[in-house]
Design an enzyme around this catalytic site. Sequence first.
Site, mmCIF file in Angstrom:
data_model
loop_
_atom_site.group_PDB
_atom_site.id
_atom_site.type_symbol
_atom_site.label_atom_id
_atom_site.label_comp_id
_atom_site.label_asym_id
_atom_site.label_seq_id
_atom_site.Cartn_x
_atom_site.Cartn_y
_atom_site.Cartn_z
ATOM 1 C CG ASP A 101 28.500 -75.617 73.844
ATOM 2 O OD1 ASP A 101 28.226 -74.439 73.545
ATOM 3 O OD2 ASP A 101 28.976 -75.967 74.936
ATOM 4 C CG ASP A 203 30.464 -70.316 73.461
ATOM 5 O OD1 ASP A 203 30.720 -70.699 74.615
ATOM 6 O OD2 ASP A 203 31.247 -69.630 72.772
ATOM 7 C CD GLU A 257 29.057 -68.658 78.116
ATOM 8 O OE1 GLU A 257 29.934 -68.875 78.946
ATOM 9 O OE2 GLU A 257 29.305 -68.489 76.895
ATOM 10 C CG HIS A 330 33.371 -75.575 80.190
ATOM 11 N ND1 HIS A 330 32.032 -75.259 80.269
ATOM 12 C CD2 HIS A 330 33.856 -74.855 79.161
ATOM 13 C CE1 HIS A 330 31.741 -74.381 79.318
ATOM 14 N NE2 HIS A 330 32.833 -74.135 78.625
ATOM 15 C CG ASP A 331 33.960 -71.416 80.743
ATOM 16 O OD1 ASP A 331 34.947 -71.941 80.202
ATOM 17 O OD2 ASP A 331 32.952 -71.058 80.115
HETATM 18 C C1 NOJ Z 1 32.348 -69.538 76.674
HETATM 19 C C2 NOJ Z 1 32.776 -70.960 76.853
HETATM 20 O O1 NOJ Z 1 32.077 -71.532 77.920
HETATM 21 C C3 NOJ Z 1 34.266 -70.934 77.063
HETATM 22 O O2 NOJ Z 1 34.775 -72.173 77.464
HETATM 23 C C4 NOJ Z 1 34.910 -70.461 75.789
HETATM 24 O O3 NOJ Z 1 36.291 -70.340 75.991
HETATM 25 C C5 NOJ Z 1 34.342 -69.111 75.347
HETATM 26 N N1 NOJ Z 1 32.927 -69.053 75.465
HETATM 27 C C6 NOJ Z 1 34.678 -68.848 73.911
HETATM 28 O O4 NOJ Z 1 33.961 -69.716 73.083
#
Ligand code: NOJ
Length: 558
Positions: A101, A203, A257, A330-331
């Site tokens: 990541d 990210d 992302e 995970h989000d």
């Molecule tokens: C996206 C990530 O997937 C998330 O888990 C994170 O909190 C934010 N970006 C900030 O890095």
Amino acid sequence: MANVTKRPYKEYTVYQIWPRSFCDSNGDGIGDLMGVYSKLDYLKDLGVDVIWFSPLYPSPNADYGYDIADYKAINPEYGTMEDFKKVLDGAHERGMKVLMDLVVNHTSNEHYWFKESLKGEDNPYHSYYHWRKGKSAKKPPNNWLSTFEGGAWEYNKDLDKYYLHVFAKGQPDLNMDNPKVREEVKSIMRFWLDMGVDGFREDVITFISKPENFPNGFPIPVACGIEHYKNGPNAHKYLKEFQKEVLDKYDCFTVGESPMMTLKNALPYITEGDDQVMSMMFHFQHHEADCFMTEWIHVPFSLKKLKKAFSTWQNALYGKAWNSLYLDNHDHARIINRYGNVNYHKESGKMLATMCYMQSGTPFIYMGQEIGMLNIELDSVDKYKDVLTFNNYHLAQKLHLSDKTFLKMCHRSSRENARTPMQWSKEKNAGFTTGEPWFYVNDNYKKINVEDSLKDPDSILNYYKEIIRLRKANPLLVYGDYKEHYKSSRSLYVYERNYEGKRALVVCSFKEKGVNFKAPKGFDLSKGKLVLCNYKDAKVTDNGFVTRPYEARVYLFD
Ligand code: NOJ
């Protein structure tokens, strides 16, 4: 029909590990690299080609690893660099690749660069971050709000200046306009690629460039200002620099992302050709079918909205760019709770996998999704641990919502639902740890766990294996085009795929009640081969059938 270029990454299946909750090898209650090492054969057996690790780097955990204190080291909670190399070699020996990541929109406030930047304007690291004078005493430079914690500017008394953090206070944004910062990013990339990693998940990568004059944002209660940086002015330019100077020189691939990304804005990043700066993108549009603005504001699930999101990207990218296909990560709260039905756990879990992974794109599976892990219902607000949950709690308090109401919102929407320890077995703590787990294990682990799923031929896990196997055996399922049928149906999601004279028909019901399905024109089900179904038998009458709860079928035609 558009021509699709073949690329190895288009044929891979990726598995995401959020390391803290995957597998603990030393009994300290925290997942670690040797825990991952012990599960490499499991992943190989599942059919995984690539492991993507959520951040493994040292971090004070203001955002569980997405606040990095050292980009070229391993978090001691997870093990050592030697352990990482062992996992990397172990994955490679089994023919699996590894993605790291890459979190470079921001660092941790405990990163050396940030600590140095606090020493003042003369320090070379000061301009690594966005430090600005306030508009006046006690007034930040603009009205931006962070996604995680109140205002997006944090005041420093000694410097009489503010620094920008569009996420938590502990996540100061890097100033990517500074060429030295871009050199650091390239050096981080080279460090891991030279070690042998196979690429990066990047990210919030389309946030990396901020407009120079920091204009005020549209006044919304969270992430005000985001319209100015969600697709920042120089983001593409900087990513192209990384692509040309580093990534192009290695055999690797990337997935960027991109929250709040529209198709139109995405195309310049992902369209194949000289200006392409990522292999594919994670957009969020299919995660908006049961919510409004944020996943914390729930609205009834709309299948039409979900289909529109998928179809828009499927149609536009075919032959030009490549899709990522994901449900859980995970989000987000777990997908069966959101778009499926817990009372039809197996059926809807399998149907959702069929719906998503029979499309064109690279499948990403998040740990636990393959056994149908579900949301957790903690009984008190204090038990939650995530900065985003805390922020939403403060907002809820401002709106005078009761704790009971907020707790219900957590049960439905908190991303912590996806962060409970992986359920390996019926043993204590679901076999995740012999110690005290850092976060709560879902009570349902005696029913939902890997050990039992492996033994049950009818499990969600074995169905995932079959999906992965089918994709490998049929180039049609990887490279075929996509055409939607039954577009206006609120119950069925039906699409076909075509490639080199072969066709597939995918039929998914999002309803418990029976729905009449007739094969679209040109398809004779009696001539098709049923290759996937979430029920044991699959009758056809009059070139159609009445669906059973959450039924999914895939037919192949030569
Ligand atoms: C996206 C990530 O997937 C998330 O888990 C994170 O909190 C934010 N970006 C900030 O890095």
